[in-house]
Design a protein around this motif. Sequence first.
Motif, mmCIF file in Angstrom:
data_model
loop_
_atom_site.group_PDB
_atom_site.id
_atom_site.type_symbol
_atom_site.label_atom_id
_atom_site.label_comp_id
_atom_site.label_asym_id
_atom_site.label_seq_id
_atom_site.Cartn_x
_atom_site.Cartn_y
_atom_site.Cartn_z
ATOM 1 N N THR A 31 -11.999 12.242 38.529
ATOM 2 C CA THR A 31 -12.995 11.263 38.072
ATOM 3 C C THR A 31 -12.308 10.034 37.468
ATOM 4 O O THR A 31 -12.576 8.903 37.855
ATOM 5 N N TRP A 121 -30.187 14.441 39.725
ATOM 6 C CA TRP A 121 -30.330 13.033 39.335
ATOM 7 C C TRP A 121 -29.153 12.248 39.904
ATOM 8 O O TRP A 121 -28.028 12.728 39.926
ATOM 9 N N PHE A 157 -21.361 9.119 32.898
ATOM 10 C CA PHE A 157 -20.954 10.368 32.248
ATOM 11 C C PHE A 157 -22.144 11.307 32.048
ATOM 12 O O PHE A 157 -22.058 12.266 31.279
ATOM 13 N N ARG A 162 -25.779 18.026 28.018
ATOM 14 C CA ARG A 162 -24.696 18.404 28.940
ATOM 15 C C ARG A 162 -23.899 17.199 29.406
ATOM 16 O O ARG A 162 -23.194 17.256 30.418
ATOM 17 N N MET A 163 -23.993 16.103 28.651
ATOM 18 C CA MET A 163 -23.206 14.913 28.980
ATOM 19 C C MET A 163 -21.719 15.252 28.995
ATOM 20 O O MET A 163 -21.283 16.172 28.290
HETATM 21 C C1 HEM Z 1 -14.179 8.539 34.243
HETATM 22 C C2 HEM Z 1 -14.055 9.843 33.997
HETATM 23 C C3 HEM Z 1 -15.171 10.848 34.023
HETATM 24 C C4 HEM Z 1 -16.442 10.746 34.539
HETATM 25 C C5 HEM Z 1 -17.072 9.549 35.259
HETATM 26 C C6 HEM Z 1 -17.109 12.006 34.285
HETATM 27 C C7 HEM Z 1 -18.417 12.284 34.649
HETATM 28 C C8 HEM Z 1 -19.075 13.472 34.356
HETATM 29 C C9 HEM Z 1 -20.468 13.743 34.662
HETATM 30 C C10 HEM Z 1 -21.441 12.789 35.352
HETATM 31 C C11 HEM Z 1 -20.742 14.993 34.209
HETATM 32 C C12 HEM Z 1 -22.116 15.705 34.294
HETATM 33 C C13 HEM Z 1 -22.865 15.343 33.011
HETATM 34 C C14 HEM Z 1 -24.328 15.730 33.016
HETATM 35 O O1 HEM Z 1 -24.715 16.670 33.727
HETATM 36 O O2 HEM Z 1 -25.114 15.086 32.259
HETATM 37 C C15 HEM Z 1 -19.530 15.527 33.637
HETATM 38 C C16 HEM Z 1 -19.403 16.790 33.098
HETATM 39 C C17 HEM Z 1 -18.221 17.314 32.638
HETATM 40 N N1 HEM Z 1 -17.018 16.652 32.479
HETATM 41 FE FE1 HEM Z 1 -16.651 14.718 32.951
HETATM 42 N N2 HEM Z 1 -16.245 12.837 33.629
HETATM 43 C C18 HEM Z 1 -15.059 12.172 33.441
HETATM 44 C C19 HEM Z 1 -13.929 12.652 32.799
HETATM 45 C C20 HEM Z 1 -13.781 13.908 32.298
HETATM 46 C C21 HEM Z 1 -12.603 14.400 31.623
HETATM 47 C C22 HEM Z 1 -11.344 13.561 31.362
HETATM 48 C C23 HEM Z 1 -12.838 15.709 31.300
HETATM 49 C C24 HEM Z 1 -11.969 16.714 30.594
HETATM 50 C C25 HEM Z 1 -10.741 16.499 30.211
HETATM 51 C C26 HEM Z 1 -14.173 16.027 31.771
HETATM 52 C C27 HEM Z 1 -14.776 17.251 31.648
HETATM 53 C C28 HEM Z 1 -16.094 17.529 31.969
HETATM 54 C C29 HEM Z 1 -16.730 18.837 31.785
HETATM 55 C C30 HEM Z 1 -16.056 20.105 31.244
HETATM 56 C C31 HEM Z 1 -18.063 18.696 32.189
HETATM 57 C C32 HEM Z 1 -19.171 19.776 32.191
HETATM 58 C C33 HEM Z 1 -19.984 19.668 30.904
HETATM 59 C C34 HEM Z 1 -21.155 20.654 30.835
HETATM 60 O O3 HEM Z 1 -21.660 21.081 31.881
HETATM 61 O O4 HEM Z 1 -21.587 20.970 29.719
HETATM 62 N N3 HEM Z 1 -14.717 14.915 32.345
HETATM 63 N N4 HEM Z 1 -18.529 14.585 33.723
#
Ligand code: HEM
Length: 217
Positions: A31, A121, A157, A162-163
């Motif tokens: 990402t 979404w 994000f 759950r963001m």
């Molecule tokens: C530009 C970078 C990133 C973008 C655009 C991004 C985007 C997203 C999005 C859209 C979701 C789903 C959120 C939702 O359902 O409302 C998500 C979930 C998640 N992201 Fe990211 N993310 C990025 C970076 C990261 C990084 C660096 C990490 C960890 C080191 C990470 C870990 C996670 C995890 C563990 C989830 C699941 C959360 C859950 O389901 O409770 N993400 N991310």
Amino acid sequence: MLVATDDNGQHMTDLEIADKILGLLIGGHDTASAAITVIVKYLSELPHIYSLVLKEQMEIANSKKPGELLNWDDIQKMKYSWNVACESMRLAPPAQGAFREAIKDFVFSGFSVPKGWKLYWSTHSTHRNPECFPEPEKFDPTRFEGTGPVPYTFVPFGGGPRMCPGKEYARLEILVFMHNVIRRFNWEKLLADEKIIVDPMPIPAKGLPVRLIPHKA
Ligand code: HEM
């Protein structure tokens, strides 16, 4: 993960642990790398935006002693650079959306959605909605000035409980990258009309080859 248990004291299976690790690697690496790639692309296409980011980053660089690393206060000063990163993620969001389950019956845009239905979404269509972002195709970082877009319209994000928990870490990665590259180089794309493919993240089809041009001393 090896020691974590659920409410019944059950450990995760090997498959579940592998699934979580892969999820974290893809979610945490691909990402941010997709976001950084499109920022590099837009900065090479929009020299006036590049100049404003360079100005902001050079002010920060010039305030440091030789060899002194960036600190938290420096990151807070990178407001324009972050607006540029946000506008890049608005137009080319790394994550295309996510799933939810309706917790009660509701009507959306004339469609009845019963409790329990699964929903998807979409980041892309929300970010291109002219009601949320006037002239949605225009690259305009000033959209993020002041109070910025209304809640739940800018959702690279996600949103709600759950963001993405990696958002602040991703912000740090992206801004530190922008600082270190832009204070050393300008760059030009080698392929004028390189396509963006979404698989599942938006990536230039040929890997965005660029020519780096070091700043004159
Ligand atoms: C530009 C970078 C990133 C973008 C655009 C991004 C985007 C997203 C999005 C859209 C979701 C789903 C959120 C939702 O359902 O409302 C998500 C979930 C998640 N992201 Fe990211 N993310 C990025 C970076 C990261 C990084 C660096 C990490 C960890 C080191 C990470 C870990 C996670 C995890 C563990 C989830 C699941 C959360 C859950 O389901 O409770 N993400 N991310």
